[in-house]
Enzyme design. Structure first.
Site, short mmCIF file in Angstrom:
data_model
loop_
_atom_site.label_atom_id
_atom_site.label_comp_id
_atom_site.label_asym_id
_atom_site.label_seq_id
_atom_site.Cartn_x
_atom_site.Cartn_y
_atom_site.Cartn_z
N HIS A 150 56.27 36.15 35.98
CA HIS A 150 56.07 35.00 36.86
C HIS A 150 56.30 35.42 38.32
CE1 HIS A 150 55.66 31.01 38.21
NE2 HIS A 150 56.77 30.46 37.78
N HIS B 250 44.46 36.34 35.64
CA HIS B 250 45.28 35.13 35.72
C HIS B 250 44.96 34.24 34.54
CE1 HIS B 250 47.01 31.40 37.34
NE2 HIS B 250 47.71 32.19 38.13
N ASP C 174 49.40 37.75 43.76
CA ASP C 174 50.39 38.81 43.92
C ASP C 174 49.82 40.13 44.39
OD1 ASP C 174 52.70 37.40 43.14
OD2 ASP C 174 51.98 37.44 41.08
#
Ligand code: ACO
Length: 378
Positions: free
Chosen positions: A219, A258, A314
């Site tokens: 996460h 994702h 990210d």
């Protein structure tokens, strides 16, 4: 994965088309034109604030940034010298509940409002304190003459100067990153918050649980994995070989793919642009060229195209944080600071619409009734 866990009017995500909206406002417009505090108001209240509402909101948050002196002296200083800042943050949020016992009155809207202000206001102070402690630097008190992102940067970066003025481009980048991370509908930490808060516990305990979920590498920790991967690749020439090894099943391309986005994560696009603005001030992060090279090769490769694997939020954020001088241990902390706005917005929405305790059902796949066997006969 097979059913909706909640009805929510806060954040809309269309993963196939790469759309992210807070209360209907596209993330692209909010990062360009709004501020994190305005977005926090929007997430909570459903509408953008008027001038008066915004002034009151900012004023309230600005004057709740301090933490109890006892918390700094006795609680934070009790951690081991090499404590991970995320471990400190999770515990510090939980500890806040002991300073504000009135927070238990979760059905009193005024009490609730007060805790929301405290949580949003104190997160940067706690996050900066966790960082300073873990790198052996003295605590910096909030300076409430600063705006929200400048105050955070001052508490993190200030050395001997009496007043720290962060570069305006870095302040703007920090605020935009806060906006991008403020909410993402039923993500792991928000789902954790909802489950824990459904027991009607105080919001500090529920947010500590959410923050604990964010500590996990799947996460809040993926941008750290990206930095480690780029460092390991080392040079542009090694990119094709690395892609080949991923396709052969030796690890994953970190920062790609994702659960929801089967298209370019809209946040990744914005963050890539912010990276260039930050690098103009800090100098280019040498890992950027490798990241761009990886993206170019992957987006033209059948393996990644057919699986709809695109850069996620990210992929570039760690490069920015690193260029700004944050150690990798701080990356999930930087995620948690603004995500608290999303957590409290979902908390209020849940309390107002559903007060049933979370109690998922299961598919039982174990034995049915059988008789106890004495140890000598097993
Ligand atoms: N690199 C290489 N292959 C990948 C990647 C990747 N990053 N991600 C998925 N795949 C492949 C899988 O091997 C699988 O291939 P197969 O069908 O041949 O077996 C296919 O794509 C589908 O993958 P799943 O694991 O089913 O996708 P899921 O939706 O469960 O996973 C996840 C999503 C966890 C984000 C995954 O893409 C991943 O591990 N990415 C790297 C880690 C990362 O960047 N995490 C951050 C997510 S964003 C956030 O949490 C804030």
């Amino acid at each position: 994965m097979t059913t909706a866990a909640a009805e929510s009017a806060i954040t809309f995500v269309d993963g196939d088309n790469g759309i992210l909206e807070y209360r209907g406002y596209p993330i692209e417009q909010l990062t360009k034109r709004s501020t994190y505090l305005e977005v926090a108001y929007l997430l909570l209240h459903g509408e953008l604030p008027t001038t008066d509402q915004a002034d009151k909101w900012v004023q309230e948050i600005t004057y709740h940034t301090f933490i109890h002196e006892n918390m700094r002296k006795r609680f934070l200083e009790g951690f081991h010298y090499d404590a991970h800042p995320m471990g400190i943050l999770v515990s510090a949020i939980a500890a806040l509940s002991t300073y504000y016992p009135d927070a238990k009155n979760i059905f009193d809207p005024e009490v609730r409002h007060k805790q929301i202000i405290r949580l949003i206001a104190k997160m940067p102070t706690l996050a900066a304190a966790a960082h300073r402690y873990s790198v052996g630097m003295p605590f910096v008190y909030p300076d409430n003459s600063h705006d929200f992102p400048s105050n955070f940067l001052s508490m993190v970066l200030k050395t001997p100067e009496s007043r720290f003025e962060a570069n305006p481009a870095l302040v703007r980048a920090m605020d935009a990153l806060f906006i991008l991370h403020a909410d993402h509908e039923q993500n792991c930490s928000t789902a954790a918050l909802r489950v824990v808060a459904s027991s009607q516990v105080d919001p500090y305990s529920a947010c500590a649980a959410a923050c604990a979920a964010l500590y996990g590498p799947l996460h809040g920790g993926a941008n750290e994995a990206v930095i480690r991967m780029l460092t390991e690749i080392g040079t542009l020439e090694n990119v094709p070989g690395f892609i080949r090894s991923v396709k052969e099943g030796h690890g994953r391309l970190q920062g790609f793919g994702h659960r929801v986005y089967k298209n370019y994560d809209p946040r990744a696009k914005i963050i890539r642009d912010i990276a260039y603005e930050v690098f103009e001030v800090t100098g280019k992060n040498p890992l950027l060229d490798i990241a761009l090279g990886l993206e170019e090769v992957a987006l033209a490769d059948e393996y990644f195209v057919s699986r709809k694997l695109y850069p996620n939020v990210d992929f570039y954020s760690g490069l920015i944080y690193q260029a700004m001088g944050f150690p990798v241990e701080m990356f999930p902390v930087l995620f948690a600071v603004p995500r608290v706005a999303g957590w409290v917005a979902h908390w209020v929405e849940m309390l107002e619409h559903n007060t049933k305790i979370a109690r998922p059902r299961q598919l039982y796949v174990g034995h049915r009734r059988r008789d106890y066997v004495p140890m000598s006969s097993r």
